[in-house]
Design a protein around this motif. Structure first.
Motif, PDB file in Angstrom:
ATOM      1  N   HIS A   1      24.864  27.919  38.206  1.00 15.36           N
ATOM      2  CA  HIS A   1      24.080  29.155  38.185  1.00 15.36           C
ATOM      3  C   HIS A   1      25.051  30.320  38.006  1.00 15.36           C
ATOM      4  O   HIS A   1      25.938  30.545  38.836  1.00 15.36           O
ATOM      5  CB  HIS A   1      23.292  29.305  39.488  1.00 15.36           C
ATOM      6  N   TYR A   2      24.889  31.041  36.897  1.00 12.79           N
ATOM      7  CA  TYR A   2      25.725  32.202  36.598  1.00 12.79           C
ATOM      8  C   TYR A   2      25.366  33.342  37.550  1.00 12.79           C
ATOM      9  O   TYR A   2      24.208  33.720  37.664  1.00 12.79           O
ATOM     10  CB  TYR A   2      25.488  32.623  35.145  1.00 12.79           C
ATOM     11  N   LEU A   3      26.371  33.887  38.238  1.00 14.68           N
ATOM     12  CA  LEU A   3      26.143  34.992  39.162  1.00 14.68           C
ATOM     13  C   LEU A   3      26.507  36.339  38.552  1.00 14.68           C
ATOM     14  O   LEU A   3      25.885  37.341  38.876  1.00 14.68           O
ATOM     15  CB  LEU A   3      26.912  34.766  40.463  1.00 14.68           C
ATOM     16  N   GLY A   4      27.528  36.360  37.697  1.00 15.17           N
ATOM     17  CA  GLY A   4      27.890  37.610  37.048  1.00 15.17           C
ATOM     18  C   GLY A   4      29.374  37.715  36.751  1.00 15.17           C
ATOM     19  O   GLY A   4      30.164  36.844  37.111  1.00 15.17           O
ATOM     20  N   GLU A   5      29.735  38.808  36.096  1.00 16.88           N
ATOM     21  CA  GLU A   5      31.128  39.087  35.763  1.00 16.88           C
ATOM     22  C   GLU A   5      31.773  39.888  36.881  1.00 16.88           C
ATOM     23  O   GLU A   5      31.095  40.611  37.603  1.00 16.88           O
ATOM     24  CB  GLU A   5      31.212  39.895  34.472  1.00 16.88           C
ATOM     25  N   CYS A   6      33.086  39.764  36.978  1.00 16.72           N
ATOM     26  CA  CYS A   6      33.834  40.614  37.900  1.00 16.72           C
ATOM     27  C   CYS A   6      35.296  40.615  37.504  1.00 16.72           C
ATOM     28  O   CYS A   6      35.713  39.866  36.612  1.00 16.72           O
ATOM     29  CB  CYS A   6      33.630  40.198  39.351  1.00 16.72           C
ATOM     30  N   GLN A   7      36.053  41.459  38.154  1.00 16.58           N
ATOM     31  CA  GLN A   7      37.485  41.516  37.918  1.00 16.58           C
ATOM     32  C   GLN A   7      38.220  41.479  39.249  1.00 16.58           C
ATOM     33  O   GLN A   7      37.706  41.960  40.254  1.00 16.58           O
ATOM     34  CB  GLN A   7      37.856  42.749  37.114  1.00 16.58           C
ATOM     35  N   LEU A   8      39.399  40.893  39.213  1.00 14.39           N
ATOM     36  CA  LEU A   8      40.235  40.782  40.403  1.00 14.39           C
ATOM     37  C   LEU A   8      41.544  41.512  40.148  1.00 14.39           C
ATOM     38  O   LEU A   8      42.124  41.397  39.064  1.00 14.39           O
ATOM     39  CB  LEU A   8      40.526  39.309  40.719  1.00 14.39           C
ATOM     40  N   ALA A   9      42.020  42.231  41.128  1.00  7.91           N
ATOM     41  CA  ALA A   9      43.297  42.939  41.023  1.00  7.91           C
ATOM     42  C   ALA A   9      44.412  42.083  41.590  1.00  7.91           C
ATOM     43  O   ALA A   9      44.193  41.244  42.469  1.00  7.91           O
ATOM     44  CB  ALA A   9      43.221  44.266  41.768  1.00  7.91           C
ATOM     45  N   GLY A  10      45.636  42.299  41.090  1.00  8.05           N
ATOM     46  CA  GLY A  10      46.808  41.623  41.624  1.00  8.05           C
ATOM     47  C   GLY A  10      47.100  40.273  40.993  1.00  8.05           C
ATOM     48  O   GLY A  10      47.716  39.421  41.624  1.00  8.05           O
ATOM     49  N   TYR A  11      46.673  40.085  39.745  1.00  8.05           N
ATOM     50  CA  TYR A  11      46.900  38.823  39.032  1.00  8.05           C
ATOM     51  C   TYR A  11      47.480  39.116  37.659  1.00  8.05           C
ATOM     52  O   TYR A  11      47.294  40.195  37.106  1.00  8.05           O
ATOM     53  CB  TYR A  11      45.588  38.045  38.856  1.00  8.05           C
ATOM     54  N   ALA A  12      48.185  38.136  37.111  1.00  7.84           N
ATOM     55  CA  ALA A  12      48.663  38.199  35.733  1.00  7.84           C
ATOM     56  C   ALA A  12      48.133  36.970  35.010  1.00  7.84           C
ATOM     57  O   ALA A  12      48.030  35.888  35.601  1.00  7.84           O
ATOM     58  CB  ALA A  12      50.183  38.216  35.691  1.00  7.84           C
ATOM     59  N   MET A  13      47.785  37.161  33.723  1.00  6.42           N
ATOM     60  CA  MET A  13      47.269  36.052  32.921  1.00  6.42           C
ATOM     61  C   MET A  13      48.207  35.819  31.739  1.00  6.42           C
ATOM     62  O   MET A  13      48.696  36.764  31.127  1.00  6.42           O
ATOM     63  CB  MET A  13      45.865  36.372  32.407  1.00  6.42           C
ATOM     64  N   TYR A  14      48.426  34.531  31.452  1.00  4.60           N
ATOM     65  CA  TYR A  14      49.304  34.130  30.363  1.00  4.60           C
ATOM     66  C   TYR A  14      48.565  33.215  29.405  1.00  4.60           C
ATOM     67  O   TYR A  14      47.722  32.413  29.807  1.00  4.60           O
ATOM     68  CB  TYR A  14      50.538  33.405  30.923  1.00  4.60           C
ATOM     69  N   ASP A  15      48.917  33.326  28.122  1.00  3.75           N
ATOM     70  CA  ASP A  15      48.326  32.520  27.064  1.00  3.75           C
ATOM     71  C   ASP A  15      49.146  31.241  26.893  1.00  3.75           C
ATOM     72  O   ASP A  15      50.324  31.300  26.539  1.00  3.75           O
ATOM     73  CB  ASP A  15      48.321  33.334  25.765  1.00  3.75           C
ATOM     74  N   LEU A  16      48.516  30.102  27.147  1.00  6.45           N
ATOM     75  CA  LEU A  16      49.182  28.807  26.976  1.00  6.45           C
ATOM     76  C   LEU A  16      48.741  28.115  25.686  1.00  6.45           C
ATOM     77  O   LEU A  16      49.019  26.938  25.496  1.00  6.45           O
ATOM     78  CB  LEU A  16      48.888  27.903  28.173  1.00  6.45           C
ATOM     79  N   GLY A  17      48.047  28.812  24.830  1.00  2.81           N
ATOM     80  CA  GLY A  17      47.532  28.224  23.589  1.00  2.81           C
ATOM     81  C   GLY A  17      46.054  27.927  23.719  1.00  2.81           C
ATOM     82  O   GLY A  17      45.224  28.812  23.552  1.00  2.81           O
ATOM     83  N   PRO A  18      45.702  26.670  24.080  1.00  5.60           N
ATOM     84  CA  PRO A  18      44.285  26.325  24.168  1.00  5.60           C
ATOM     85  C   PRO A  18      43.578  26.861  25.413  1.00  5.60           C
ATOM     86  O   PRO A  18      42.357  26.815  25.508  1.00  5.60           O
ATOM     87  CB  PRO A  18      44.287  24.795  24.170  1.00  5.60           C
ATOM     88  N   TYR A  19      44.322  27.353  26.370  1.00  3.84           N
ATOM     89  CA  TYR A  19      43.741  27.886  27.605  1.00  3.84           C
ATOM     90  C   TYR A  19      44.745  28.822  28.272  1.00  3.84           C
ATOM     91  O   TYR A  19      45.931  28.790  27.968  1.00  3.84           O
ATOM     92  CB  TYR A  19      43.324  26.769  28.569  1.00  3.84           C
ATOM     93  N   PRO A  20      44.257  29.665  29.175  1.00  2.63           N
ATOM     94  CA  PRO A  20      45.157  30.596  29.855  1.00  2.63           C
ATOM     95  C   PRO A  20      45.603  30.070  31.221  1.00  2.63           C
ATOM     96  O   PRO A  20      45.060  29.093  31.734  1.00  2.63           O
ATOM     97  CB  PRO A  20      44.284  31.833  30.040  1.00  2.63           C
ATOM     98  N   ALA A  21      46.560  30.765  31.779  1.00  2.00           N
ATOM     99  CA  ALA A  21      47.032  30.500  33.130  1.00  2.00           C
ATOM    100  C   ALA A  21      47.043  31.815  33.881  1.00  2.00           C
ATOM    101  O   ALA A  21      47.484  32.830  33.342  1.00  2.00           O
ATOM    102  CB  ALA A  21      48.437  29.911  33.095  1.00  2.00           C
TER     103      ALA A  21
END
Length: 123
Positions: free
Chosen positions: A29-49
């Motif tokens: 069940h989709y609840l909604g979008e949100c954002q979290l502070a204090g994280y970094a995202m990296y591109d691993l090609g087929p998926y992120p980390a």
């Protein structure tokens, strides 16, 4: 009658709507979008980390879902729980949710500065 146990998860990569692994959330069940502070995202090609960076200004954009126990187990398998990713709980506008955080070195990964995998850009 037994009640189904549901768990909230925050997804930020290939499990988001329109992405390659979203089908695993067909019973969720989709609840909604949100954002979290204090994280970094990296591109691993087929998926992120994503990794936690306390005190950092980085944002992580994603979606929160309510999943059943079977789906939660499937997500653990997909994420390579304990080997490639670990799980931690985070506070979201929808209550506590589990997030999968990357455990491996990020030597050749590209930073996604806006923290939004669906934007398709690591520039």
């Amino acid at each position: 009658m037994l009640l189904a146990v549901h768990t909230r998860v925050f997804v930020y990569g290939s499990l988001r709507r329109g992405q390659s692994n979203h089908g695993l959330l067909c019973r969720a069940h989709y609840l909604g979008e949100c954002q979290l502070a204090g994280y970094a995202m990296y591109d691993l090609g087929p998926y992120p980390a994503a990794i936690q960076q306390p005190g950092a200004e980085g944002m992580l954009f994603g979606e929160v879902y309510d999943v059943d126990a079977d789906t939660f187990r499937e997500l653990d398998i997909l994420e390579g729980l304990g080997e490639e990713y670990c799980r931690e709980q985070v506070e979201t506008p929808f209550g506590l949710a589990w997030i999968y955080l990357y455990l491996q070195p990020l030597d050749h990964a590209l930073l996604i500065p806006r923290g939004d995998w669906s934007s398709g850009s690591s520039l």
